[in-house]
Write an enzyme that holds these catalytic residues in place. Sequence first.
Site, PDB file in Angstrom:
ATOM      1  N   ARG A  74     115.158  62.653 -74.891  1.00 54.78           N
ATOM      2  CA  ARG A  74     115.355  63.305 -76.193  1.00 54.78           C
ATOM      3  C   ARG A  74     115.858  64.742 -76.026  1.00 54.78           C
ATOM      4  O   ARG A  74     116.804  65.158 -76.698  1.00 54.78           O
ATOM      5  CB  ARG A  74     114.055  63.274 -77.000  1.00 54.78           C
ATOM      6  CG  ARG A  74     113.609  61.868 -77.358  1.00 54.78           C
ATOM      7  CD  ARG A  74     112.392  61.862 -78.240  1.00 54.78           C
ATOM      8  NE  ARG A  74     111.885  60.504 -78.443  1.00 54.78           N
ATOM      9  CZ  ARG A  74     111.213  60.093 -79.504  1.00 54.78           C
ATOM     10  NH1 ARG A  74     110.972  60.938 -80.486  1.00 54.78           N
ATOM     11  NH2 ARG A  74     110.787  58.862 -79.604  1.00 54.78           N
ATOM     12  N   CYS A 129     103.004  53.594 -88.710  1.00 51.64           N
ATOM     13  CA  CYS A 129     103.870  54.718 -88.347  1.00 51.64           C
ATOM     14  C   CYS A 129     105.259  54.584 -88.956  1.00 51.64           C
ATOM     15  O   CYS A 129     106.091  55.479 -88.811  1.00 51.64           O
ATOM     16  CB  CYS A 129     103.965  54.847 -86.831  1.00 51.64           C
ATOM     17  SG  CYS A 129     104.851  53.525 -86.020  1.00 51.64           S
ATOM     18  N   ARG A 163     108.187  62.903 -89.758  1.00 55.79           N
ATOM     19  CA  ARG A 163     108.876  64.169 -89.494  1.00 55.79           C
ATOM     20  C   ARG A 163     110.117  64.310 -90.378  1.00 55.79           C
ATOM     21  O   ARG A 163     110.403  65.395 -90.893  1.00 55.79           O
ATOM     22  CB  ARG A 163     109.261  64.263 -88.014  1.00 55.79           C
ATOM     23  CG  ARG A 163     108.065  64.447 -87.081  1.00 55.79           C
ATOM     24  CD  ARG A 163     108.505  64.511 -85.636  1.00 55.79           C
ATOM     25  NE  ARG A 163     107.365  64.733 -84.740  1.00 55.79           N
ATOM     26  CZ  ARG A 163     107.138  64.050 -83.634  1.00 55.79           C
ATOM     27  NH1 ARG A 163     107.966  63.087 -83.253  1.00 55.79           N
ATOM     28  NH2 ARG A 163     106.092  64.313 -82.876  1.00 55.79           N
ATOM     29  N   LYS A 212      97.605  57.744 -81.551  1.00 51.87           N
ATOM     30  CA  LYS A 212      98.455  57.511 -82.715  1.00 51.87           C
ATOM     31  C   LYS A 212      99.185  56.174 -82.632  1.00 51.87           C
ATOM     32  O   LYS A 212      99.687  55.683 -83.647  1.00 51.87           O
ATOM     33  CB  LYS A 212      99.457  58.651 -82.893  1.00 51.87           C
ATOM     34  CG  LYS A 212     100.487  58.787 -81.806  1.00 51.87           C
ATOM     35  CD  LYS A 212     101.394  59.984 -82.049  1.00 51.87           C
ATOM     36  CE  LYS A 212     102.426  60.164 -80.951  1.00 51.87           C
ATOM     37  NZ  LYS A 212     103.340  59.020 -80.799  1.00 51.87           N
ATOM     38  N   ASP A 213      99.255  55.573 -81.436  1.00 45.93           N
ATOM     39  CA  ASP A 213      99.910  54.270 -81.278  1.00 45.93           C
ATOM     40  C   ASP A 213      98.991  53.104 -81.602  1.00 45.93           C
ATOM     41  O   ASP A 213      99.461  51.967 -81.751  1.00 45.93           O
ATOM     42  CB  ASP A 213     100.427  54.095 -79.843  1.00 45.93           C
ATOM     43  CG  ASP A 213     101.560  55.045 -79.501  1.00 45.93           C
ATOM     44  OD1 ASP A 213     102.249  55.502 -80.442  1.00 45.93           O
ATOM     45  OD2 ASP A 213     101.758  55.332 -78.307  1.00 45.93           O
TER      46      ASP A 213
END
Length: 311
Positions: free
Chosen positions: A155, A242, A132, A83-84
Amino acid sequence: MTTDRPSLRLGTRASELAMTQSGMIADRLRTECGVDVELVTISTEGDRSSAPLASMGGQGVFVAALREALVRGDVDFAVHSLKDLPTTPDPRLTVAAIPRREDPRDVLVARDGLTLGELPHGSRIGTGSPRREAQLNALGLGVEVVAIRGNVGTRIGKIAAGDVDGVLLARAGLLRLDRADEATEVIDPLQMLPAPGQGALACECRVDDDATTRLLARLDDSDTRAAVTAERSLLATLEAGCSAPVGALAEIADGDHGDELWLRAVVGDVSGSPTIRLSATGLPSEAAAVGERLAVEMLAEGADALVAAAL
């Protein structure tokens, strides 16, 4: 079994998750292909900065330094979270393998074992992902989204510190770090579609390095490659990175005439409204075309305005 390349240097970020993922690939090469693999850590722009990823250009901030190390010959291949990777190919390099994907779904880690539906009105949920944030706000739960960055431990630590009531994360990362039991809810993709390519890894090497390309290709999973090809084709056609609230998930399923590819996607506004959700089907061999076709349909519904608003 030995190969014509007895040793490889694997370029990786130094984070715990990146090292774990790279170590998994190294172990497979040692076990299945009989080659020695040395991990070489490389610092990327995304690792050095604490700024929001979207403000740094989003896709590519964890990739550029690894790619330059590859081109210089400092390493033989690199392992990325797929995804990067920017959707525009680098002509100097090739993604020689996309191994079998881990669970692509998002999860909630929340105080007191709570789920999204159990969190009180006004609860603070941490995420650095516009995707998100948009889908969470679209659920209308009355929670507040708090921008956070950092590795998985950082996180999750914000919950104990009282900074947030919960955080949204990728389940794949928790599984690879052996922390999956800390999730208080695995979120159904009907509520929150993952990032295109989430849960998948990309093994990238120089396009002219035939020996490494052949070796890595032994780790490739055809169903995973077809699924993420469809997701990334959609992302590329939408001209979104993204920093845009785009979710997509493709799956291979049994059809009446063999395997079929099912692709679902969402484009939304970070406020939660408006939201465009569509789906498409096709053959796995036509994965890129399925993604492009669905993106064109979403653009016709106004997805271009939503993408532009997020840039």
